[in-house]
Design a protein around this motif. Structure first.
Motif, PDB file in Angstrom:
ATOM      1  N   ALA A 263       0.676  -1.211  -0.024  1.00 24.79           N
ATOM      2  CA  ALA A 263      -0.016  -0.054   0.019  1.00 24.79           C
ATOM      3  C   ALA A 263       0.783   1.289   0.011  1.00 24.79           C
ATOM      4  O   ALA A 263       0.531   2.021  -0.760  1.00 24.79           O
ATOM      5  N   ASP A 264       1.952   1.128   0.837  1.00 26.94           N
ATOM      6  CA  ASP A 264       2.929   2.251   0.841  1.00 26.94           C
ATOM      7  C   ASP A 264       3.425   2.720  -0.444  1.00 26.94           C
ATOM      8  O   ASP A 264       3.569   3.787  -1.009  1.00 26.94           O
ATOM      9  N   LEU A 265       3.933   1.438  -1.273  1.00 22.77           N
ATOM     10  CA  LEU A 265       4.685   1.742  -2.473  1.00 22.77           C
ATOM     11  C   LEU A 265       3.747   2.134  -3.490  1.00 22.77           C
ATOM     12  O   LEU A 265       3.956   3.012  -4.319  1.00 22.77           O
ATOM     13  N   PHE A 266       2.473   1.673  -3.483  1.00 22.33           N
ATOM     14  CA  PHE A 266       1.383   1.972  -4.384  1.00 22.33           C
ATOM     15  C   PHE A 266       1.018   3.529  -4.286  1.00 22.33           C
ATOM     16  O   PHE A 266       0.973   4.154  -5.276  1.00 22.33           O
ATOM     17  N   VAL A 267       0.826   3.811  -3.087  1.00 22.15           N
ATOM     18  CA  VAL A 267       0.734   5.367  -3.179  1.00 22.15           C
ATOM     19  C   VAL A 267       1.820   6.389  -3.483  1.00 22.15           C
ATOM     20  O   VAL A 267       1.641   7.119  -4.015  1.00 22.15           O
ATOM     21  N   ALA A 268       2.964   6.064  -3.105  1.00 15.12           N
ATOM     22  CA  ALA A 268       4.120   6.628  -3.532  1.00 15.12           C
ATOM     23  C   ALA A 268       4.170   6.835  -5.044  1.00 15.12           C
ATOM     24  O   ALA A 268       4.661   8.011  -5.744  1.00 15.12           O
ATOM     25  N   LEU A 269       4.223   5.664  -5.728  1.00 16.45           N
ATOM     26  CA  LEU A 269       4.425   5.581  -7.115  1.00 16.45           C
ATOM     27  C   LEU A 269       2.947   6.251  -7.847  1.00 16.45           C
ATOM     28  O   LEU A 269       3.076   6.843  -8.855  1.00 16.45           O
ATOM     29  N   ALA A 270       1.870   6.100  -7.244  1.00 16.82           N
ATOM     30  CA  ALA A 270       0.607   6.553  -7.968  1.00 16.82           C
ATOM     31  C   ALA A 270       0.727   8.173  -7.631  1.00 16.82           C
ATOM     32  O   ALA A 270       0.205   8.990  -8.434  1.00 16.82           O
ATOM     33  N   ALA A 271       1.293   8.832  -6.643  1.00 27.78           N
ATOM     34  CA  ALA A 271       1.266  10.030  -6.400  1.00 27.78           C
ATOM     35  C   ALA A 271       2.251  10.625  -7.411  1.00 27.78           C
ATOM     36  O   ALA A 271       2.094  11.726  -7.978  1.00 27.78           O
ATOM     37  N   GLY A 272       3.397   9.733  -7.902  1.00 34.00           N
ATOM     38  CA  GLY A 272       4.442  10.242  -8.923  1.00 34.00           C
ATOM     39  C   GLY A 272       3.498  10.164 -10.158  1.00 34.00           C
ATOM     40  O   GLY A 272       3.637  11.182 -10.956  1.00 34.00           O
ATOM     41  N   LEU A 273       2.652   9.287 -10.517  1.00 34.68           N
ATOM     42  CA  LEU A 273       1.885   9.202 -11.638  1.00 34.68           C
ATOM     43  C   LEU A 273       0.696  10.128 -11.708  1.00 34.68           C
ATOM     44  O   LEU A 273       0.191  10.413 -12.878  1.00 34.68           O
ATOM     45  N   ALA A 274       0.467  10.745 -10.529  1.00 31.58           N
ATOM     46  CA  ALA A 274      -0.545  11.841 -10.726  1.00 31.58           C
ATOM     47  C   ALA A 274      -0.117  13.135 -10.857  1.00 31.58           C
ATOM     48  O   ALA A 274      -0.550  13.932 -11.386  1.00 31.58           O
ATOM     49  N   ILE A 275       1.162  13.465 -10.496  1.00 36.71           N
ATOM     50  CA  ILE A 275       2.091  14.581 -10.444  1.00 36.71           C
ATOM     51  C   ILE A 275       2.873  14.958 -11.617  1.00 36.71           C
ATOM     52  O   ILE A 275       2.915  15.893 -12.296  1.00 36.71           O
ATOM     53  N   PHE A 276       3.693  13.994 -12.044  1.00 39.35           N
ATOM     54  CA  PHE A 276       4.614  14.125 -12.975  1.00 39.35           C
ATOM     55  C   PHE A 276       4.020  14.224 -14.469  1.00 39.35           C
ATOM     56  O   PHE A 276       4.468  14.794 -15.251  1.00 39.35           O
ATOM     57  N   PRO A 277       2.945  13.594 -14.658  1.00 39.18           N
ATOM     58  CA  PRO A 277       2.343  13.675 -16.097  1.00 39.18           C
ATOM     59  C   PRO A 277       1.768  15.472 -16.140  1.00 39.18           C
ATOM     60  O   PRO A 277       2.134  15.762 -17.364  1.00 39.18           O
ATOM     61  N   LEU A 278       1.315  15.784 -15.200  1.00 42.40           N
ATOM     62  CA  LEU A 278       0.938  17.192 -15.336  1.00 42.40           C
ATOM     63  C   LEU A 278       2.189  18.189 -15.563  1.00 42.40           C
ATOM     64  O   LEU A 278       2.456  19.269 -15.979  1.00 42.40           O
ATOM     65  N   VAL A 279       3.437  17.902 -14.790  1.00 41.62           N
ATOM     66  CA  VAL A 279       4.501  18.366 -14.765  1.00 41.62           C
ATOM     67  C   VAL A 279       5.282  18.502 -16.200  1.00 41.62           C
ATOM     68  O   VAL A 279       5.733  19.558 -16.526  1.00 41.62           O
ATOM     69  N   PHE A 280       5.281  17.377 -16.692  1.00 43.64           N
ATOM     70  CA  PHE A 280       6.036  17.130 -18.152  1.00 43.64           C
ATOM     71  C   PHE A 280       5.107  17.829 -19.051  1.00 43.64           C
ATOM     72  O   PHE A 280       5.504  18.353 -20.090  1.00 43.64           O
ATOM     73  N   ALA A 281       3.666  17.746 -19.108  1.00 35.78           N
ATOM     74  CA  ALA A 281       2.841  18.398 -19.854  1.00 35.78           C
ATOM     75  C   ALA A 281       2.933  19.688 -20.155  1.00 35.78           C
ATOM     76  O   ALA A 281       2.606  20.587 -21.059  1.00 35.78           O
ATOM     77  N   SER A 282       3.410  20.332 -18.817  1.00 32.75           N
ATOM     78  CA  SER A 282       3.444  21.787 -18.706  1.00 32.75           C
ATOM     79  C   SER A 282       4.902  22.338 -18.959  1.00 32.75           C
ATOM     80  O   SER A 282       5.131  23.458 -18.856  1.00 32.75           O
ATOM     81  N   GLY A 283       5.684  21.380 -19.164  1.00 34.63           N
ATOM     82  CA  GLY A 283       7.060  21.761 -19.539  1.00 34.63           C
ATOM     83  C   GLY A 283       7.907  22.219 -18.446  1.00 34.63           C
ATOM     84  O   GLY A 283       8.725  23.213 -18.458  1.00 34.63           O
ATOM     85  N   VAL A 284       7.400  21.798 -17.170  1.00 36.24           N
ATOM     86  CA  VAL A 284       8.145  22.361 -15.972  1.00 36.24           C
ATOM     87  C   VAL A 284       9.318  21.255 -15.339  1.00 36.24           C
ATOM     88  O   VAL A 284       9.363  20.158 -15.923  1.00 36.24           O
ATOM     89  N   ASP A 285      10.276  21.916 -14.831  1.00 36.39           N
ATOM     90  CA  ASP A 285      11.488  21.053 -14.339  1.00 36.39           C
ATOM     91  C   ASP A 285      10.926  20.236 -13.423  1.00 36.39           C
ATOM     92  O   ASP A 285      10.483  20.589 -12.333  1.00 36.39           O
ATOM     93  N   ALA A 286      11.320  18.814 -13.368  1.00 39.59           N
ATOM     94  CA  ALA A 286      10.677  17.781 -12.530  1.00 39.59           C
ATOM     95  C   ALA A 286      11.595  17.760 -11.041  1.00 39.59           C
ATOM     96  O   ALA A 286      11.081  17.599  -9.930  1.00 39.59           O
ATOM     97  N   ALA A 287      12.753  18.703 -11.210  1.00 39.37           N
ATOM     98  CA  ALA A 287      13.599  18.694 -10.257  1.00 39.37           C
ATOM     99  C   ALA A 287      13.324  20.027  -9.362  1.00 39.37           C
ATOM    100  O   ALA A 287      14.395  20.767  -8.934  1.00 39.37           O
ATOM    101  N   ALA A 288      12.081  20.531  -9.265  1.00 42.48           N
ATOM    102  CA  ALA A 288      11.938  21.630  -8.874  1.00 42.48           C
ATOM    103  C   ALA A 288      12.010  21.602  -7.085  1.00 42.48           C
ATOM    104  O   ALA A 288      11.971  22.587  -6.440  1.00 42.48           O
ATOM    105  N   GLY A 289      12.317  20.493  -6.617  1.00 41.08           N
ATOM    106  CA  GLY A 289      12.676  20.355  -4.996  1.00 41.08           C
ATOM    107  C   GLY A 289      11.166  20.636  -4.261  1.00 41.08           C
ATOM    108  O   GLY A 289      10.426  20.214  -4.674  1.00 41.08           O
ATOM    109  N   PRO A 290      11.565  20.750  -2.728  1.00 39.71           N
ATOM    110  CA  PRO A 290      10.441  20.955  -1.832  1.00 39.71           C
ATOM    111  C   PRO A 290       9.337  21.935  -2.449  1.00 39.71           C
ATOM    112  O   PRO A 290       8.160  21.738  -2.234  1.00 39.71           O
ATOM    113  N   GLY A 291       9.530  22.740  -3.080  1.00 43.96           N
ATOM    114  CA  GLY A 291       8.568  23.608  -3.943  1.00 43.96           C
ATOM    115  C   GLY A 291       7.787  23.038  -4.920  1.00 43.96           C
ATOM    116  O   GLY A 291       6.546  23.893  -5.378  1.00 43.96           O
TER     117      GLY A 291
END
Length: 455
Positions: A263-291
């Motif tokens: 469950a812990d692994l699923f949530v971590a990876l799902a969070a990545g799959l919820a956030i990074f598609p939006l990040v890459f579609a917007s041309g934003v740097d994935a290495a934005a850090g804590p911000g």
């Protein structure tokens, strides 16, 4: 009904799994995993993170649960009880007391991050973010971080909610909250993944998280991955041990641990799959850090259809995840105060107030102490009090405590007692697990410490 005076326990195996999974699933999965994975280049970090879960943090998680189950008390008293039974001379309780102090430190920045998430959720509920220009998002973050009183208010609001849940008995508070919050959290996260897949660049996100491009393995990457594995599971500060003490005798710990880790692994990876598609579609740097969560994502939400609703759903998810972990972090100190004769409600209130007071270190790190590096003289230049707390607990205290738990289970306690407490049959699977606990996990943690010191 539970007998009066008996040590409290969850009502069922499913309840234990749900609540303990909630303890493991928190800001570390959604806020922490995404920004650390982004900063470390994605795939290579995720690979080491998976190995760390399987062979380092996972065994330490199970060791902490087992100590709680065998000790049936708050972390200091559970460690004391097992030490006396093993006739050991080392002060095992010292590890537990260090863990209790760490729960306060972790909660001190947890409360600030979660408080900002609550505030952003309120802004989104009022229609905020949708159609906002970049300077509006930057201004919102700046105005929040330039207002220590506002940050303190929202941190206190979050800790008040946490203290109210913890003030109830185990079954009404911890178990009741877990049964409500966890299903909602999973549904919201799955909904955001589906949305991100339709709106964002899912193929780039998958390639980033699971593809291995230009991997540069070094001591820092390994330390970050193992530290993140410990941080997402919450190993090493006593919350898992406390929940282990509430585990019913009918729970098969190895099987339950696999469900919790999954469950812990699923949530971590799902969070990545919820956030990074939006990040890459917007041309934003994935290495934005804590911000990434509070600066980058709101900018993305501003351009999305129904951006205000998406932002509200995301920050509500972030708040729910934070609550499921914060109640486990507050519980060990409250349990210790209960053993000392104090009532549960006032104990929760006192500890929540203590956390908010300590949170001023993080609040000021985001405000007037942005350039204050208290340990610069010993080579830690560029690290604010918040960064020292965050990295000190996740990269030092948690792995060190996990090392101690593995050594206690693998070397100090009798093999037969450990096997019976799990329970597991003598043979291949138990021998493999016991070998990992005795040799692999301790050696890996020790090697990481040495590598970090030499780097």
């Amino acid at each position: 009904m539970q007998a009066k005076g008996a040590h409290p326990s969850f009502t069922s195996r499913l309840a234990f799994i749900i609540v303990t999974a909630g303890s493991a699933i928190g800001l570390g999965n959604i806020w922490g995993f995404t920004y650390v994975a982004g900063a470390n280049g994605g795939g290579g970090f995720v690979l080491i993170y998976l190995l760390a879960l399987a062979f380092v943090a996972g065994p330490a998680f199970m060791a902490e649960l087992l100590i709680g189950r065998m000790g049936k008390a708050s972390p200091p008293n559970a460690m004391k009880k097992l030490r006396e039974g093993a006739k050991a001379h080392l002060p095992w309780q010292g590890v537990a007391w260090m863990g209790l102090l760490s729960t306060i430190l972790v909660l001190s920045f947890y409360a600030v991050i979660a408080g900002q998430g609550m505030y952003y959720g309120l802004v989104a509920l009022q229609g905020g973010f949708e159609g906002w220009a970049e300077d509006a998002v930057v201004g919102l973050d700046a105005s929040f971080r330039d207002a220590p009183l506002m940050m303190t208010f929202w941190s206190a609001a979050f800790m008040t909610a946490t203290a109210i849940i913890v003030s109830f008995d185990i079954r009404t508070g911890l178990e009741g909250a877990g049964k409500i919050l966890m299903p909602i959290l999973f549904l919201m996260l799955l909904g955001l993944v589906v949305y991100a897949g339709q709106i964002g660049d899912m193929s780039s996100a998958v390639d980033f998280l699971f593809g291995f491009h230009d991997m540069q393995f070094g001591p820092r990457l390994f330390l970050d991955a193992v530290g993140q594995a410990f941080f997402t599971l919450g190993v090493g500060v006593g919350g898992i041990m406390t929940y282990g003490s509430y585990m019913g005798d009918d729970v098969n710990m190895p099987r339950a641990t696999l469900w919790i880790l999954a469950a812990d692994l699923f949530v971590a990876l799902a969070a990545g799959l919820a956030i990074f598609p939006l990040v890459f579609a917007s041309g934003v740097d994935a290495a934005a850090g804590p911000g990434l969560v509070f600066m980058t994502l709101p900018l993305i939400f501003s351009d999305l259809p129904g951006g205000a609703f998406v932002a509200f759903a995301f920050f509500l998810l972030l708040t729910f995840a934070a609550v499921t972990s914060s109640i486990s972090l507050l519980s060990p100190t409250v349990a210790r105060l209960e053993e000392a004769g104090f009532r549960r409600g006032p104990s929760a209130a006192v500890m929540a107030f203590t956390v908010v007071t300590v949170s001023l270190l993080t609040i000021m790190s985001f405000a007037d102490w942005r350039d204050f590096y208290p340990l610069a003289a010993i080579g830690l230049d560029g690290m604010t009090p918040f960064q020292l707390i965050r990295e000190g607990v996740s990269n030092i205290v948690m792995p060190f405590s996990g090392l101690a738990y593995c050594l206690i289970i693998g070397w100090a306690l009798k093999r037969g007692d450990v096997r019976a407490a799990l329970p597991m049959k003598e043979g291949g699977l138990f021998t493999l697990w016991y070998g990992v606990m005795r040799f692999v996990a301790p050696a890996a943690i020790a090697a990481l410490f040495i590598g970090a010191m030499l780097s």
